[in-house]
Enzyme design. Structure first.
Site, PDB file in Angstrom:
ATOM      1  N   LYS A 242       0.758  -1.533   0.137  1.00 30.15           N
ATOM      2  CA  LYS A 242       0.036   0.417   0.065  1.00 30.15           C
ATOM      3  C   LYS A 242       1.219   0.946   0.244  1.00 30.15           C
ATOM      4  O   LYS A 242       1.931   1.121  -1.110  1.00 30.15           O
ATOM      5  CB  LYS A 242      -1.024   0.125   1.297  1.00 30.15           C
TER       6      LYS A 242
ATOM      7  N   HIS B 107      -7.810  -3.310  -6.569  1.00 32.57           N
ATOM      8  CA  HIS B 107      -7.967  -3.596  -5.282  1.00 32.57           C
ATOM      9  C   HIS B 107     -10.068  -2.609  -3.527  1.00 32.57           C
ATOM     10  O   HIS B 107      -9.895  -2.499  -4.296  1.00 32.57           O
ATOM     11  CB  HIS B 107      -7.035  -3.111  -4.066  1.00 32.57           C
TER      12      HIS B 107
ATOM     13  N   GLU C 274      -9.619  -0.788  -1.393  1.00 39.18           N
ATOM     14  CA  GLU C 274      -9.214   0.427  -1.618  1.00 39.18           C
ATOM     15  C   GLU C 274      -9.878   1.258  -2.845  1.00 39.18           C
ATOM     16  O   GLU C 274      -9.812   2.529  -2.652  1.00 39.18           O
ATOM     17  CB  GLU C 274      -8.050   1.122  -1.021  1.00 39.18           C
TER      18      GLU C 274
ATOM     19  N   GLU D 292     -10.813 -10.946  -1.185  1.00 40.16           N
ATOM     20  CA  GLU D 292     -10.580  -9.862   0.360  1.00 40.16           C
ATOM     21  C   GLU D 292     -11.696  -9.658   0.221  1.00 40.16           C
ATOM     22  O   GLU D 292     -12.233  -8.358  -0.138  1.00 40.16           O
ATOM     23  CB  GLU D 292      -9.580  -9.059  -0.334  1.00 40.16           C
TER      24      GLU D 292
ATOM     25  N   GLY E 299      -7.280  -4.800   6.652  1.00 38.71           N
ATOM     26  CA  GLY E 299      -6.895  -4.203   8.091  1.00 38.71           C
ATOM     27  C   GLY E 299      -6.893  -4.265   9.824  1.00 38.71           C
ATOM     28  O   GLY E 299      -6.735  -3.464  10.232  1.00 38.71           O
TER      29      GLY E 299
ATOM     30  N   SER F 282      -6.087  -9.117   7.079  1.00 37.84           N
ATOM     31  CA  SER F 282      -5.346  -9.215   7.910  1.00 37.84           C
ATOM     32  C   SER F 282      -4.761 -10.796   8.583  1.00 37.84           C
ATOM     33  O   SER F 282      -4.831 -11.798   9.151  1.00 37.84           O
ATOM     34  CB  SER F 282      -7.323  -9.787   9.076  1.00 37.84           C
TER      35      SER F 282
HETATM   36  P1  13P Z   1      -4.007  -6.506   5.342  1.00 42.99           P
HETATM   37  O1  13P Z   1      -3.581  -7.994   6.098  1.00 42.99           O
HETATM   38  O2  13P Z   1      -3.280  -4.899   6.293  1.00 42.99           O
HETATM   39  O3  13P Z   1      -5.250  -6.542   6.339  1.00 42.99           O
HETATM   40  O4  13P Z   1      -4.644  -5.693   3.775  1.00 42.99           O
HETATM   41  C1  13P Z   1      -5.131  -6.686   3.291  1.00 42.99           C
HETATM   42  C2  13P Z   1      -5.331  -6.668   2.192  1.00 42.99           C
HETATM   43  O5  13P Z   1      -5.631  -5.615   1.473  1.00 42.99           O
HETATM   44  C3  13P Z   1      -4.041  -7.332   0.873  1.00 42.99           C
HETATM   45  O6  13P Z   1      -4.320  -6.306  -0.153  1.00 42.99           O
END
Ligand code: 13P
Length: 255
Positions: free
Chosen positions: A12, A97, A99, A173, A179, A219
């Site tokens: 990220k 993704h 995000e 995901e 996160g 996570s």
């Molecule tokens: P985390 O492992 O921090 O939860 O993030 C997962 C993620 O978005 C990987 O692309």
């Protein structure tokens, strides 16, 4: 069925060039004997060339973009093209993704253009899908996954393209697990993964479905990867936070 484990890091918006180089130099000796799985690292764009150079020639290690535009070039301020990713030796690109979808408003049609463009530039797309908490609570998980996959993979004819399609990786995901420290249980993740594999069979065919890699993300840590990787349809992981620390990521790689 021959699906090699695939361990991917999504950094990220973390790490400068110096931090990225130091991480890779520390990681490589730790994993030099790990030959039975693939490792992908997606740093921010500024550190991408440094990471691509550092892993060049290491057979099981790959650099990835976290995003790209679908055009080759043009007046798209702030964007990076597939040609630019190839130019610096990048093999993979994360697309769609959560995000990107939920913070930057990317929709399935837009993501689909990127998937098609990645394939046509010999980049392997890691297409991310996953439901939000409200989708899951409303019993909509499978419907959301169906929409994201059928629209995201639209327009790829199987005939004559099987080598291209082999490059596609899916990352499941669930948004509520990213996160948050709340991992899906191995059983919950397996339910989604086996559903995704069935959808891939519907969209393409059974051979592609049997061979496609489906990663779990949300996570993932060294303490929960073993349980996840025991599940039949979980072929690897896409790790955010826990991939930023080299010792922790080494433990994840060597699960
Ligand atoms: P985390 O492992 O921090 O939860 O993030 C997962 C993620 O978005 C990987 O692309």
């Amino acid at each position: 069925m021959d699906r090699r484990p695939f361990i991917a890091a999504n950094w990220k918006m973390y790490k400068t060039i110096g931090e990225a180089e130091a991480f890779i130099m520390d990681l490589l000796p730790r994993i030099k004997d790990v030959k039975d799985r693939d490792i992908m690292i997606a740093p921010p764009f500024t550190a991408l060339q440094a990471v691509a150079n550092a892993v060049k020639g290491i057979e099981q290690c790959f650099a990835a973009g976290q995003n790209m535009h679908f055009e080759q070039n043009g007046a798209f301020t702030g964007e990076i093209s597939p040609v630019m990713l190839r130019d610096i030796g990048v093999d993979y690109v994360i697309l769609g993704h959560s995000e990107r979808r939920h913070i930057f408003g990317e929709d399935d049609a837009f993501i689909n253009k990127k998937v098609l463009s990645a394939l046509s530039h010999d980049l392997a797309p890691v297409l991310c899908v996953g439901e939000r908490l409200e989708d899951r609570e409303a019993g909509m998980t499978e419907e959301v996954l169906r929409q994201q996959l059928t629209k995201g993979l639209n327009g790829i004819a199987v005939e004559g393209n099987s080598d291209l399609i082999k490059k596609i990786i899916i990352a499941y995901e669930p948004v509520w697990a990213i996160g948050t420290g709340k991992t899906a249980t191995p059983e919950m993740a397996e339910d989604a993964h086996s559903f995704i594999r069935k959808l891939i069979e519907e969209i393409f065919n059974s051979t592609i479905a049997e061979n496609i890699l489906i990663l779990y993300g949300g996570s993932v840590k060294s303490s929960n990867i073993t349980g996840l990787m025991k599940e039949e349809d979980i072929d690897g992981v896409l790790v955010g936070g826990a991939s930023l620390d080299v010792e922790h990521f080494e433990r994840i790689i060597k699960f």
